[in-house]
Scaffold this active site. Structure first.
Site, short mmCIF file in Angstrom:
data_model
loop_
_atom_site.label_atom_id
_atom_site.label_comp_id
_atom_site.label_asym_id
_atom_site.label_seq_id
_atom_site.Cartn_x
_atom_site.Cartn_y
_atom_site.Cartn_z
N SER A 1 -1.79 5.70 1.59
CA SER A 1 -2.96 4.83 1.53
C SER A 1 -3.09 4.07 2.84
CB SER A 1 -2.85 3.85 0.36
OG SER A 1 -2.76 4.55 -0.87
N LEU B 1 0.86 -1.18 0.00
CA LEU B 1 0.00 0.00 0.00
C LEU B 1 0.90 1.23 0.00
CD1 LEU B 1 -2.90 -0.87 2.49
CD2 LEU B 1 -3.08 -0.55 0.03
N ASP B 2 0.46 2.26 -0.70
CA ASP B 2 1.26 3.47 -0.79
C ASP B 2 1.41 4.13 0.58
OD1 ASP B 2 1.38 3.03 -3.49
OD2 ASP B 2 -0.35 4.32 -3.94
N LEU B 3 2.33 5.08 0.65
CA LEU B 3 2.59 5.79 1.90
C LEU B 3 1.33 6.46 2.43
CD1 LEU B 3 4.65 6.96 3.99
CD2 LEU B 3 4.96 8.88 2.41
#
Length: 383
Positions: A124, A120-122
């Site tokens: 997200s 998961l993105d930073l």
């Protein structure tokens, strides 16, 4: 006649080493993924039987002693899976070159060494799957798995369904084609709108790039499901382990079963025995003849009141109806009695009983009304 084995096949069979590749064994033991294990081997951090190895092209067996950075690698553990609510601001990696906090800085201390399935993105948040089994990680990350991943996305603006149609059809961004997405407009909230988006590819920053291409900006992104696994009621930072039975049901034979909870073969469907005919006898009560039924209650309209009582039949002969004198039935009854009574003479049945003829009336005498042969009445003398 036995088939002869060629010398080449025999030599190849003898030269094939036993066991599994060292990177696979380390991955199964939960040390690291295969790629990470290969990198550790190249850095000289892995020893086999006291010797440092620098190439992953090595097969090992359970009899070999393997250590990683001086720590002994034990037997492979059963495959386990956890659901983790990642909050935003954390990096999904073991270490970050920029010194940012990672998810491993906030995992519970009693959790074993785990690997993330996907990322998961930073910025997200939401559901992130963790596992201790490298094979399970690799299987769930393969594109062939094709699991749907759903997200709740808040965008800045008030889009309409026609604005979201390019995402449903599939778009091309910087020469990279994105597969069609499942996009649903949930509601508008002030200057923002909430969407539910489902994807199957999972490319880097796929949703953010696709939303940006249609002129909108994502200001919050939450993953709510990954295939059959859902975020549910988890709060940010919480971890919940998936039960081994649920894991087997969702993954089939891909996951290693827990030895304390072995997978049982599916039981054959039970066959329901049909009831005996006497158990299904339905007794219908009917109204007596010649009486009108009121509302069908006495006319036999109610069926099944005595379902459990089977009908019984009597072996006694039915009572004979009373016969009228002189009738044919009376004649047959007398013939039947004479047939079973040895002392009584048998009479031919069917012949009606003779009716006696009336006697002719005697002629009247001159002296009285009585008939012939009757003495004349004496007349008492006059005094």
């Amino acid at each position: 006649m036995a088939e002869k084995t060629s010398p080449a096949k025999t030599k190849a069979a003898k030269t094939t080493p036993d066991g599994d590749r060292i990177a696979k064994v380390l991955s199964r033991a939960g040390v690291a993924s295969r790629r990470e294990a290969e990198r550790m081997i190249e850095l000289g951090e892995v020893q086999v039987n006291g010797k440092t190895i620098t190439s992953p092209a090595l097969n090992v067996t359970p009899a070999d002693r393997i250590t990683v950075r001086g720590d002994l690698v034990g037997e492979p553990e059963p495959a386990r899976l956890w659901l983790y609510y990642k909050r935003d601001g954390l990096v999904t990696t073991n270490s970050d070159e920029k010194g940012r906090e990672t998810i491993y800085d906030h995992l519970p201390e009693d959790l074993p060494r785990v690997m993330t399935i996907g990322r998961l993105d930073l910025n997200s948040e939401g559901l992130l799957l963790l596992t201790n089994d490298g094979e399970l990680k690799r299987k769930l990350e393969l594109p062939s798995t094709g699991w749907l991943r759903k997200y709740r996305v808040r965008v800045k603006g008030n889009p309409t369904d026609p604005d979201l149609e390019p995402l449903r059809k599939g778009i091309v961004i910087d020469g990279e084609r994105f597969l069609p997405m499942g996009v649903q407009l949930d509601r508008h909230q002030g200057a923002n709108a909430w969407l539910t988006i489902g994807i199957r590819e999972g490319k880097n920053r796929e949703i953010r790039r696709a939303i940006d291409s249609i002129g909108l900006i994502v200001n919050r992104l939450i993953r709510i499901s990954y295939g059959p696994f859902r975020l549910g009621e988890l709060e940010p930072g919480q971890v919940e382990e998936v039960k081994s039975r649920t894991l087997r049901d969702q993954l089939g034979t891909g996951a290693t079963a827990d030895p304390d909870d072995p997978a049982k073969p599916r039981a054959k469907p039970r066959t329901i025995a049909r009831p005996k005919p006497t158990d299904t006898t339905v007794k219908v009560s009917r109204a007596p003849r010649g009486r009108a039924s009121a509302g069908g209650a006495e006319s036999g309209a109610e069926v099944g009141a005595d379902v459990a009582k089977p009908r019984t039949f009597s072996t006694k002969p039915a009572p004979k109806p009373a016969a009228k004198p002189g009738s044919a039935l009376n004649t047959l009854s007398r013939a039947w009695k004479s047939a079973i009574t040895p002392d009584a003479p048998a009479k031919a049945p069917g012949k009606p009983r003779a009716t006696p003829k009336p006697k002719p009336a005697a002629p009247k005498s001159q002296t009285g009304a009585r008939g012939a042969g009757t003495a004349p009445r004496k007349t008492p003398p006059k005094r």
